[in-house]
Design a protein around this motif. Structure first.
Motif, PDB file in Angstrom:
ATOM      1  N   ASP A 433     -65.032 -28.335  -0.731  1.00 55.15           N
ATOM      2  CA  ASP A 433     -65.461 -29.646  -1.212  1.00 55.15           C
ATOM      3  C   ASP A 433     -65.116 -30.674  -0.150  1.00 55.15           C
ATOM      4  OD1 ASP A 433     -66.418 -28.980  -3.851  1.00 55.15           O
ATOM      5  OD2 ASP A 433     -64.328 -28.535  -4.360  1.00 55.15           O
ATOM      6  N   ALA A 434     -66.117 -31.411   0.281  1.00 52.60           N
ATOM      7  CA  ALA A 434     -65.910 -32.344   1.378  1.00 52.60           C
ATOM      8  C   ALA A 434     -66.621 -33.655   1.076  1.00 52.60           C
ATOM      9  CB  ALA A 434     -66.423 -31.752   2.689  1.00 52.60           C
ATOM     10  N   ASN A 435     -66.294 -34.645   1.881  1.00 56.01           N
ATOM     11  CA  ASN A 435     -66.958 -35.941   1.826  1.00 56.01           C
ATOM     12  C   ASN A 435     -67.563 -36.205   3.189  1.00 56.01           C
ATOM     13  OD1 ASN A 435     -67.095 -39.051   2.016  1.00 56.01           O
ATOM     14  ND2 ASN A 435     -66.740 -38.663  -0.161  1.00 56.01           N
ATOM     15  N   ILE A 436     -68.903 -36.196   3.233  1.00 59.49           N
ATOM     16  CA  ILE A 436     -69.604 -36.383   4.499  1.00 59.49           C
ATOM     17  C   ILE A 436     -70.220 -37.774   4.519  1.00 59.49           C
ATOM     18  CG2 ILE A 436     -71.477 -35.526   5.963  1.00 59.49           C
ATOM     19  CD1 ILE A 436     -71.070 -32.796   4.697  1.00 59.49           C
ATOM     20  N   ALA A 437     -69.689 -38.613   5.363  1.00 52.28           N
ATOM     21  CA  ALA A 437     -70.169 -40.008   5.480  1.00 52.28           C
ATOM     22  C   ALA A 437     -70.213 -40.683   4.114  1.00 52.28           C
ATOM     23  CB  ALA A 437     -71.548 -40.040   6.138  1.00 52.28           C
ATOM     24  N   GLY A 438     -69.182 -40.433   3.317  1.00 47.79           N
ATOM     25  CA  GLY A 438     -69.103 -41.036   2.003  1.00 47.79           C
ATOM     26  C   GLY A 438     -69.899 -40.337   0.928  1.00 47.79           C
ATOM     27  N   LEU A 439     -70.490 -39.172   1.244  1.00 44.67           N
ATOM     28  CA  LEU A 439     -71.307 -38.432   0.288  1.00 44.67           C
ATOM     29  C   LEU A 439     -70.587 -37.162  -0.146  1.00 44.67           C
ATOM     30  CD1 LEU A 439     -74.745 -38.696   2.151  1.00 44.67           C
ATOM     31  CD2 LEU A 439     -73.818 -40.252   0.403  1.00 44.67           C
ATOM     32  N   ASP A 440     -70.533 -36.929  -1.442  1.00 46.29           N
ATOM     33  CA  ASP A 440     -69.912 -35.711  -1.961  1.00 46.29           C
ATOM     34  C   ASP A 440     -70.728 -34.485  -1.541  1.00 46.29           C
ATOM     35  OD1 ASP A 440     -67.782 -36.908  -3.186  1.00 46.29           O
ATOM     36  OD2 ASP A 440     -68.803 -37.158  -5.111  1.00 46.29           O
ATOM     37  N   ASN A 441     -70.025 -33.455  -1.105  1.00 44.87           N
ATOM     38  CA  ASN A 441     -70.700 -32.240  -0.657  1.00 44.87           C
ATOM     39  C   ASN A 441     -69.858 -31.037  -1.045  1.00 44.87           C
ATOM     40  OD1 ASN A 441     -72.973 -31.135   1.211  1.00 44.87           O
ATOM     41  ND2 ASN A 441     -71.127 -30.071   1.864  1.00 44.87           N
ATOM     42  N   ARG A 442     -70.523 -29.996  -1.500  1.00 43.96           N
ATOM     43  CA  ARG A 442     -69.855 -28.727  -1.752  1.00 43.96           C
ATOM     44  C   ARG A 442     -70.609 -27.632  -1.012  1.00 43.96           C
ATOM     45  NH1 ARG A 442     -67.680 -26.250  -7.368  1.00 43.96           N
ATOM     46  NH2 ARG A 442     -65.865 -27.406  -6.644  1.00 43.96           N
ATOM     47  N   LEU A 443     -69.873 -26.816  -0.260  1.00 43.84           N
ATOM     48  CA  LEU A 443     -70.437 -25.707   0.496  1.00 43.84           C
ATOM     49  C   LEU A 443     -69.734 -24.423   0.066  1.00 43.84           C
ATOM     50  CD1 LEU A 443     -72.122 -24.482   2.867  1.00 43.84           C
ATOM     51  CD2 LEU A 443     -70.162 -25.021   4.351  1.00 43.84           C
ATOM     52  N   VAL A 444     -70.532 -23.411  -0.268  1.00 44.57           N
ATOM     53  CA  VAL A 444     -69.998 -22.095  -0.607  1.00 44.57           C
ATOM     54  C   VAL A 444     -70.520 -21.094   0.413  1.00 44.57           C
ATOM     55  CG1 VAL A 444     -69.850 -20.263  -2.319  1.00 44.57           C
ATOM     56  CG2 VAL A 444     -69.893 -22.647  -3.059  1.00 44.57           C
ATOM     57  N   THR A 445     -69.600 -20.443   1.095  1.00 41.44           N
ATOM     58  CA  THR A 445     -69.944 -19.382   2.039  1.00 41.44           C
ATOM     59  C   THR A 445     -69.556 -18.054   1.406  1.00 41.44           C
ATOM     60  OG1 THR A 445     -69.531 -20.848   3.926  1.00 41.44           O
ATOM     61  CG2 THR A 445     -69.589 -18.469   4.362  1.00 41.44           C
ATOM     62  N   THR A 446     -70.497 -17.138   1.343  1.00 44.42           N
ATOM     63  CA  THR A 446     -70.282 -15.865   0.646  1.00 44.42           C
ATOM     64  C   THR A 446     -70.524 -14.703   1.589  1.00 44.42           C
ATOM     65  OG1 THR A 446     -70.996 -16.844  -1.451  1.00 44.42           O
ATOM     66  CG2 THR A 446     -70.960 -14.438  -1.315  1.00 44.42           C
ATOM     67  N   LEU A 447     -69.579 -13.801   1.616  1.00 46.22           N
ATOM     68  CA  LEU A 447     -69.717 -12.562   2.378  1.00 46.22           C
ATOM     69  C   LEU A 447     -69.626 -11.405   1.382  1.00 46.22           C
ATOM     70  CD1 LEU A 447     -69.885 -11.220   5.187  1.00 46.22           C
ATOM     71  CD2 LEU A 447     -67.374 -11.169   5.203  1.00 46.22           C
ATOM     72  N   SER A 448     -70.629 -10.542   1.388  1.00 51.71           N
ATOM     73  CA  SER A 448     -70.640  -9.432   0.447  1.00 51.71           C
ATOM     74  C   SER A 448     -71.044  -8.155   1.154  1.00 51.71           C
ATOM     75  CB  SER A 448     -71.609  -9.710  -0.712  1.00 51.71           C
ATOM     76  OG  SER A 448     -72.937  -9.844  -0.243  1.00 51.71           O
ATOM     77  N   SER A 449     -70.564  -7.049   0.621  1.00 52.48           N
ATOM     78  CA  SER A 449     -70.887  -5.747   1.180  1.00 52.48           C
ATOM     79  C   SER A 449     -70.791  -4.712   0.071  1.00 52.48           C
ATOM     80  CB  SER A 449     -69.908  -5.386   2.309  1.00 52.48           C
ATOM     81  OG  SER A 449     -70.198  -4.103   2.824  1.00 52.48           O
ATOM     82  N   SER A 450     -71.686  -3.724   0.113  1.00 56.00           N
ATOM     83  CA  SER A 450     -71.637  -2.652  -0.874  1.00 56.00           C
ATOM     84  C   SER A 450     -72.150  -1.368  -0.251  1.00 56.00           C
ATOM     85  CB  SER A 450     -72.470  -3.002  -2.110  1.00 56.00           C
ATOM     86  OG  SER A 450     -73.845  -3.080  -1.787  1.00 56.00           O
ATOM     87  N   TYR A 451     -71.727  -0.260  -0.846  1.00 61.25           N
ATOM     88  CA  TYR A 451     -72.160   1.061  -0.400  1.00 61.25           C
ATOM     89  C   TYR A 451     -72.531   1.869  -1.632  1.00 61.25           C
ATOM     90  CZ  TYR A 451     -71.910   5.844   1.306  1.00 61.25           C
ATOM     91  OH  TYR A 451     -72.206   7.152   1.603  1.00 61.25           O
ATOM     92  N   LEU A 452     -73.769   2.368  -1.670  1.00 61.32           N
ATOM     93  CA  LEU A 452     -74.290   3.082  -2.810  1.00 61.32           C
ATOM     94  C   LEU A 452     -74.637   4.516  -2.420  1.00 61.32           C
ATOM     95  CD1 LEU A 452     -75.565   3.232  -5.699  1.00 61.32           C
ATOM     96  CD2 LEU A 452     -77.682   2.387  -4.668  1.00 61.32           C
ATOM     97  N   ASP A 453     -74.144   5.467  -3.218  1.00 60.83           N
ATOM     98  CA  ASP A 453     -74.443   6.888  -3.024  1.00 60.83           C
ATOM     99  C   ASP A 453     -75.146   7.375  -4.291  1.00 60.83           C
ATOM    100  OD1 ASP A 453     -74.550   9.555  -2.476  1.00 60.83           O
ATOM    101  OD2 ASP A 453     -72.470   9.756  -1.872  1.00 60.83           O
ATOM    102  N   PHE A 454     -76.388   7.868  -4.123  1.00 59.60           N
ATOM    103  CA  PHE A 454     -77.217   8.215  -5.270  1.00 59.60           C
ATOM    104  C   PHE A 454     -77.716   9.653  -5.111  1.00 59.60           C
ATOM    105  CE2 PHE A 454     -79.416   5.406  -8.483  1.00 59.60           C
ATOM    106  CZ  PHE A 454     -79.842   6.441  -9.298  1.00 59.60           C
TER     107      PHE A 454
END
Length: 789
Positions: A433-454
């Motif tokens: 959660d940040a304030n950019i030039a007086g503007l409210d901003n929320r940034l979400v960075t997501t890292l995901s990984s999966s391994y599927l054996d079928f």
């Protein structure tokens, strides 16, 4: 190349496991064999029970202030809440737009703050409307239809797209293509079901061309322990039972939730039923104000004696037993090639089960999930969850029921397939959660990984026979010879989602997802020898995203628009493609605009959306386990939903959805399906309901709900029409005062009549089995009781 693809995601998962201290570095195969389903992507915030206890201290004051601002529809809330299990427990509105759907945004936005069409059906709504399975929940959603065809249980249609074009998520986690992994699921252990409409690969990754449906398990809340028990019985001799308990323990900061449910739902066809068992539990532990950890486990199984539908029969053969209003059209059998001419459903087959006597349809699933939420700084939060899932599924049935106009018998064919599935993965979010030039901003960075054996053992031979249309000799499966297919899929993704508030009422919301998908397939014959063209590997790297805005023009009135993209592996079922067939990436995009309005002191709410979706490079079912390349698929439509309480005793609600969905450039040797409508896509779906509450010493409520579904086709050829239908349910319940049962704080007895007019109709058609149609259930009566203490 193969070893590299497998090792790399395991290294990532090993690091994730160390980070979360929950998933072991090398999960034992025995444990992985039984892994199962549910919960949101990562959260641990304590969940308040709906309209129950409130959190204590300053956090409670902040939550109440934020909730009151959202309920009033104002733009005053400075920042969205970090999403957590409690997101579905905020103060409700008529359309439940105060809920935070984690499958629609990782920013913690409410439904009204999200620039997309999102619908959240809560556990309370499921109870009131009597939704027993997730398919019934979908039928109550705006513009959504569903069917439990046994080959692909819990199949959905939404905005012109069906089956694996819609991602099915379990607490925000995708376990594989819907048409291979979904099962009939009881709603007792669910807190909510979320519907996100339109291409949504930003949130749930590959596969979300038509949208995503997320099943959210009940989670712990902070406060006094609350218990609940539910029981029901109906005129088909079905029963359901559920017990749940949750709240704070004697250990400071430790909350729990436990649920167990059991059901036996009997079908209207002879010797058909589905038995389910679901056990789920979760612990949330607040170590300090800045650190919370959690762990969850769930086991689920279902066992069915399956109903595969009623065969299409020539009107000329049925004579006086021919029915009208269920199907129409002229048909040449896809299975035996005989010309049936004008077809009907013979009324003597309404309750006939053509499946073999030793049939079975079984699945066992286990989930392990866990993670943490760490506040690194006042405006910086790190969340992570690791998960493991395992499933064993088996189909052992007669699946083809094709009338033969040459012999006047029903040709049958057996099919066997099994799944042994293992999935491990991690999802990690960094919320800033940040304030950019007086503007409210929320940034979400997501890292995901999966391994599927079928691993997919399947039939190598397909025993068949012919039986009479009426009173068939069901017999047994017979000789089974098997072969085996395998698939290994690794997936890594990096995504960013951001919300910038340019003014107090106008916000830009967007995101980008970069994804890698690696597939390794192999196939052997009944002697264990590799088939021609196998093994083979394929990689994709789709980039998808969303950009949109929300503008709260006046308090409670929000306009929005978005452009979003999606991607999915073109084939509906990767195991049906030959290695010589192209397995390409399908892309989808949508333009959408709409308005959401909450007004009249929160007593009335409505929403409207219009959209235009284009999907390119589409595979479609051609019948008989074959796939065609269908070129493009276009879908345009509008949706309108409203709910109002004009006076305290009266509640009214309704919705209507219109979609024009069609194929473009769908040409093949011998013909073209261009301009045709995809299977199971009605042009119009409408829902409506009303209830009146009598505020007597023992409060009584009477209600009625109605549903209209337009004409649909069961195949791309559009030669057989499943006719439009309208059905209605009525219910009455009485709330028994606490003084009657003393220890029980709330008790409710309900009587419900489903399909009160006993309408006979076609609910779904499986395009892989176009010679038969699934019928909807006839009129049934149900008694239920619910207790809370």
């Amino acid at each position: 190349m193969l070893s590299i693809r497998i090792v790399r995601p395991r290294r990532f998962l090993l690091a994730s496991a160390a980070l979360t201290s929950f998933v072991a570095a090398d999960m034992p195969a025995a444990l992985a064999q039984q892994v199962r389903d549910t919960l949101p992507p990562v959260e641990v915030s304590p969940a308040e029970a709906r309209k129950q206890t409130r959190p204590a201290g300053r956090e409670a004051q902040r939550a109440r202030r934020a909730s009151s601002r959202r309920s009033a529809g104002t733009a005053a809330a400075p920042k969205p809440a970090v999403p957590g299990p409690s997101v579905h427990t905020q103060a409700t509105t008529p359309l439940n737009s105060n809920a935070v759907a984690t499958s629609a945004s990782r920013l913690g936005l409410t439904v009204r703050e999200t620039p997309a069409t999102v619908e959240v059906i809560s556990a309370e709504t499921m109870r009131e409307q009597g939704y027993r399975t997730v398919s019934e929940v979908a039928q109550g959603a705006v513009g959504v239809t569903s069917g439990d065809n046994p080959g692909e249980p819990a199949a959905f249609s939404m905005r012109g797209f069906t089956n694996s074009q819609i991602n099915t998520l379990y607490n925000g986690i995708k376990i594989g293509p819907q048409n291979m992994t979904s099962r009939i699921t009881d709603t007792a252990n669910l807190e909510a079901v979320e519907f996100l409409k339109g291409p949504a690969s930003l949130m749930s990754g590959e596969g979300a061309a038509g949208g995503a449906i997320n099943f959210v398990t009940k989670a712990p809340h902070t406060g006094p322990i609350r218990n609940e028990a539910d029981f029901s019985w109906d005129s088909l001799n079905s029963f359901r039972a559920h017990y749940g308990s949750g709240g704070s323990t004697n250990v400071q900061g430790l909350d729990y939730r436990f649920d167990v449910s059991r059901s036996s739902l009997n079908g209207f066809a002879d010797d058909t039923n589905t038995k389910t068992l679901d056990v789920s539990g979760q612990l949330n532990y607040r170590i300090s104000d800045s650190l919370k950890i959690w762990g969850a486990i769930e086991y689920r199984e279902d066992r069915s004696k399956a109903y595969w539908g009623a065969p299409l029969v020539p009107v000329a053969f049925s004579g006086s037993h021919a029915t009208s209003g269920i199907v129409s059209g002229n048909y040449v059998s896809n299975y035996n090639g005989t010309n049936l001419g004008a077809v009907t459903i013979d009324d003597r087959t309404f309750n006939t089960n053509y499946n073999v006597l030793d049939n079975r349809n079984v699945a066992q699933e286990v989930w392990l999930r866990g993670g943490f939420e760490l506040k690194l700084a006042p405006d910086l939060t790190l969340k992570s969850q690791a998960y493991g899932y395992g499933a064993e599924r088996t189909w052992f049935n007669n699946e083809v029921e094709a009338f033969n106009s040459g012999t006047n018998l029903v040709d049958r064919e057996r099919f066997y397939v099994a799944h042994s599935q293992r999935l491990v993965g991690n999802i990690t979010d960094l919320i800033w959660d940040a304030n950019i030039a007086g503007l409210d901003n929320r940034l979400v960075t997501t890292l995901s990984s999966s391994y599927l054996d079928f691993v997919r053992p399947g039939a190598a031979n397909f025993p068949g026979d012919s039986v009479s249309l009426v009173n068939p000799n069901r017999g047994f499966y017979g000789l089974l010879t098997t072969q085996q297919q395998t698939a290994r899929i690794d997936n890594e993704a990096l995504s960013f989602e951001d919300r910038l508030k340019l003014t107090r009422s106008f916000a830009l919301v967007g995101g980008l997802r970069v994804e890698h998908i690696g597939l390794d397939r192999n196939s052997t014959d009944k002697n264990g020898l590799e088939k021609a063209g196998f093994p083979y590997s394929k990689d994709w790297a789709p980039v998808t995203g969303r950009i949109g805005y929300t503008w709260e023009a006046v308090p409670g009135l929000t306009f929005y628009s978005q452009y979003a993209t999606g991607a999915d592996v073109a084939a509906n079922n990767i195991f049906l493609l030959l290695p010589t067939q192209p397995l390409d990436l399908t892309t989808a995009r949508t333009y959408e605009t709409g308005v959401k309005h909450l007004f009249w002191d929160n007593r009335a709410e409505w929403s409207f959306s219009a959209y235009d979706i284009l999907r390119k490079n589409v595979y479609a079912a051609a019948g008989g386990m074959l796939l065609n390349i269908a070129g493009r698929q276009e879908s345009k439509g509008v949706e309108l939903a409203a709910s109002v309480r004009p006076i305290e005793p009266l509640r009214l609600w309704g919705s209507i959805a219109y979609v024009d969905a069609r194929y473009v450039d769908y040409n093949f040797v011998g013909g073209s399906f261009s301009g045709n409508t995809p299977p199971n896509v009605p042009r119009i779906v409408a829902n409506a309901g009303a209830s009146w509450r009598f505020f007597t010493p023992w409060p009584v409520e009477l209600g009625i709900t109605g549903r209209h579904v337009g004409d649909r086709y069961n195949t791309d050829a559009n030669v057989v029409t499943m006719k439009a239908y309208t059905v209605a349910d009525v219910y009455a319940f009485v709330d028994i005062p606490k003084t009657v049962f003393n220890a029980v704080e709330q008790a409710r007895l309900t009587f419900r009549v489903r399909n009160i007019t006993d309408k006979r109709y076609a609910i779904w058609g499986d395009p892989f089995y176009p010679d038969q149609i699934l019928l909807g259930a006839p009129r049934t009566y149900e008694l239920s009781a619910a207790f809370k203490w």
